[in-house]
Every structure is written in C-alpha cells, then in structure tokens.
Design a protein around this motif. Structure first.
Motif, PDB file in Angstrom:
ATOM      1  N   LYS A 123      -6.465  11.624  -3.418  1.00 22.80           N
ATOM      2  CA  LYS A 123      -7.565  10.988  -2.686  1.00 22.80           C
ATOM      3  C   LYS A 123      -7.172   9.582  -2.259  1.00 22.80           C
ATOM      4  CE  LYS A 123     -12.479   9.756  -3.045  1.00 22.80           C
ATOM      5  NZ  LYS A 123     -13.681   9.762  -3.925  1.00 22.80           N
ATOM      6  N   VAL A 124      -7.524   9.230  -1.032  1.00 20.79           N
ATOM      7  CA  VAL A 124      -7.328   7.875  -0.507  1.00 20.79           C
ATOM      8  C   VAL A 124      -8.686   7.188  -0.474  1.00 20.79           C
ATOM      9  CG1 VAL A 124      -6.628   6.499   1.491  1.00 20.79           C
ATOM     10  CG2 VAL A 124      -5.316   8.539   0.853  1.00 20.79           C
ATOM     11  N   GLY A 125      -8.802   6.066  -1.155  1.00 19.62           N
ATOM     12  CA  GLY A 125     -10.080   5.385  -1.295  1.00 19.62           C
ATOM     13  C   GLY A 125     -10.491   4.577  -0.077  1.00 19.62           C
ATOM     14  N   ALA A 126     -11.712   4.085  -0.104  1.00 20.11           N
ATOM     15  CA  ALA A 126     -12.250   3.264   0.986  1.00 20.11           C
ATOM     16  C   ALA A 126     -11.439   1.975   1.136  1.00 20.11           C
ATOM     17  CB  ALA A 126     -13.711   2.935   0.698  1.00 20.11           C
ATOM     18  N   ASN A 127     -11.231   1.580   2.377  1.00 22.33           N
ATOM     19  CA  ASN A 127     -10.558   0.315   2.713  1.00 22.33           C
ATOM     20  C   ASN A 127      -9.115   0.221   2.213  1.00 22.33           C
ATOM     21  OD1 ASN A 127     -12.679  -1.206   4.132  1.00 22.33           O
ATOM     22  ND2 ASN A 127     -13.743  -1.142   2.167  1.00 22.33           N
ATOM     23  N   THR A 128      -8.528   1.340   1.809  1.00 18.35           N
ATOM     24  CA  THR A 128      -7.184   1.304   1.228  1.00 18.35           C
ATOM     25  C   THR A 128      -6.181   0.574   2.104  1.00 18.35           C
ATOM     26  OG1 THR A 128      -7.514   3.345  -0.007  1.00 18.35           O
ATOM     27  CG2 THR A 128      -5.258   2.706   0.421  1.00 18.35           C
ATOM     28  N   PHE A 129      -6.176   0.870   3.406  1.00 18.72           N
ATOM     29  CA  PHE A 129      -5.213   0.262   4.320  1.00 18.72           C
ATOM     30  C   PHE A 129      -5.893  -0.614   5.375  1.00 18.72           C
ATOM     31  CE2 PHE A 129      -3.319   4.350   2.950  1.00 18.72           C
ATOM     32  CZ  PHE A 129      -2.223   3.850   2.268  1.00 18.72           C
ATOM     33  N   ASN A 130      -7.120  -0.956   5.149  1.00 18.53           N
ATOM     34  CA  ASN A 130      -7.865  -1.800   6.089  1.00 18.53           C
ATOM     35  C   ASN A 130      -7.100  -3.086   6.348  1.00 18.53           C
ATOM     36  OD1 ASN A 130      -9.817  -3.474   7.358  1.00 18.53           O
ATOM     37  ND2 ASN A 130     -11.468  -2.353   6.363  1.00 18.53           N
ATOM     38  N   GLY A 131      -6.827  -3.360   7.616  1.00 18.07           N
ATOM     39  CA  GLY A 131      -6.113  -4.582   7.963  1.00 18.07           C
ATOM     40  C   GLY A 131      -4.606  -4.466   7.930  1.00 18.07           C
ATOM     41  N   CYS A 132      -4.080  -3.270   7.690  1.00 16.69           N
ATOM     42  CA  CYS A 132      -2.622  -3.057   7.728  1.00 16.69           C
ATOM     43  C   CYS A 132      -2.239  -2.813   9.190  1.00 16.69           C
ATOM     44  CB  CYS A 132      -2.224  -1.878   6.845  1.00 16.69           C
ATOM     45  SG  CYS A 132      -2.501  -2.149   5.089  1.00 16.69           S
ATOM     46  N   THR A 133      -2.062  -3.871   9.916  1.00 16.09           N
ATOM     47  CA  THR A 133      -2.033  -3.824  11.380  1.00 16.09           C
ATOM     48  C   THR A 133      -0.854  -3.073  11.982  1.00 16.09           C
ATOM     49  OG1 THR A 133      -1.006  -6.026  11.359  1.00 16.09           O
ATOM     50  CG2 THR A 133      -3.392  -5.927  11.637  1.00 16.09           C
ATOM     51  N   VAL A 134       0.234  -2.902  11.223  1.00 18.58           N
ATOM     52  CA  VAL A 134       1.395  -2.187  11.779  1.00 18.58           C
ATOM     53  C   VAL A 134       1.635  -0.851  11.088  1.00 18.58           C
ATOM     54  CG1 VAL A 134       2.520  -4.311  12.531  1.00 18.58           C
ATOM     55  CG2 VAL A 134       3.065  -3.364  10.269  1.00 18.58           C
TER      56      VAL A 134
END
Length: 204
Positions: free
Chosen positions: A137-148
């Motif tokens: 499972k991938v949680g909420a906001n895990t990669f939020n803001g990972c722009t590249v």
C-alpha cells in the motif's frame, strides 16, 4: 546497546557520529544537530522518531542492518543525497520528508512492507525514480511535491493499494504534470487501470 533519546539533542557542534556496536538510536537523539555530516551506525536496526530530524548537513549514513525507521527520522535532512537500507522492512510517516537533495533510494529486493506510510518522501524534489519492491500500500501524500519523480516500480504479485491520489500531487503523475511511468507485473496491468485511485493517476 541503545543510544539514548535526546543524547545529542540540538548539539550543533557535533560533526560526526560513530557507534559501531549500537543497535538502536533513540527518539530525537540527533535532533537538529546542524553540524552533523556523517553517521556510522553499522549494527543499528532501529532509528527512533525524529532521530536525525533537522540534520541539514547530514550527507552520509552507514546503516546496512537498519530495519525500522520511525516517523520523521530523517525529516529535513536537506543534504542527504542517497540512502541504501538493504534490510529495511518498516518505515513510518514523514521519515524522509523535505529531504530536498535525495536522489536515490535503495531497498532490499525482498522488502515486503505492509505499506509505505503517509508523507514519507513528501517534497523530495530531486527523487526521479523509486522501486517499491513488494509494498502492499502507498499512503496519502507519500510522494507529494516530488517534482521530478516520473518512474515508479511495483513488484508485488497482487495489487498494491493507493490510499489517495494526493500521493502524487506535484509530480509528473498529477493532472497538471507531464506524465509518469508506472511499472507493474504484466498480469496486473488491467487491474491497476481500473483500481481505485490508480485509475485516476493512470488516466492523466
């Protein structure tokens, strides 16, 4: 051997830490040790909550036996460029949030975390690729803001759940992004295309 909680709390003069026999780092142990650049903890299996939070000069961590990374353990380590925790099986929320120089994350090929907790890699703006192995499972906001971040690999032979589409907000996968590539087992392609939240991400 346990390195006590708050042992070096906000001790800005500390530049390196070497505990060759320690097996556990307590919570807030190196919190805001802004002069710390290296940590050699080869036998450590667990780092407590906020253990290295705010160590903004930390560049190298040697922890080959690390299994558990508690919440915000490396949050705000803005000079940390890569991590290789081959034995890791559990990471808690915000573990690497705001590690803005992080470019490489390596996990054991047999990693079977029950989930990647919320906001773990939030704002890791230089992270282009991640292989989540057998995560379920991938949680909420895990990669939020990972722009590249434009490449994600999931090797689990059953569907990996996506808690919320905001896990990819601000990435190429998002609706205003350029598009990313998700690699999954061939037998599961149709399942991901129709699954809750994944279908939205893949629809972009």
């Amino acid at each position: 051997i346990y390195v006590d909680s708050y042992e070096w709390y906000q001790y800005t003069a500390l530049t390196s830490a070497s505990y060759p026999n320690a097996t556990s780092i307590g919570q807030y142990c190196f919190y805001s040790c802004t002069g710390l650049t290296t940590a050699n903890i080869p036998e450590v299996t667990e780092i407590g909550a906020s253990g290295f939070y705010g160590c903004n000069e930390l560049m190298t961590v040697q922890a080959p036996k690390l299994k558990t990374i508690k919440g915000s353990a490396f949050r705000g380590c803005t000079s940390l460029e890569s991590v290789n925790f081959g034995s890791c099986t559990a990471m808690y929320a915000n573990a690497f949030q705001d590690c803005t120089s992080l470019e490489s994350v390596e996990f054991n090929s047999e990693m079977k975390m029950d989930s990647i907790a919320s906001s773990i890699f939030m704002n890791c703006s230089k992270l282009p690729f991640i292989d989540l192995k057998k995560t379920s499972k991938v949680g909420a906001n895990t990669f939020n803001g990972c722009t590249v971040l434009d490449t994600v690999v999931l090797r689990r032979t059953s569907l990996c759940a996506l808690a919320n589409v905001n896990a990819f907000t601000g990435t190429p996968f998002a609706s205003d992004g350029t598009g990313g590539t998700l690699y999954v087992p061939q037998a599961l392609i149709a399942s991901y295309q129709s699954a809750s939240n994944w279908s939205t991400i893949l629809g972009y």
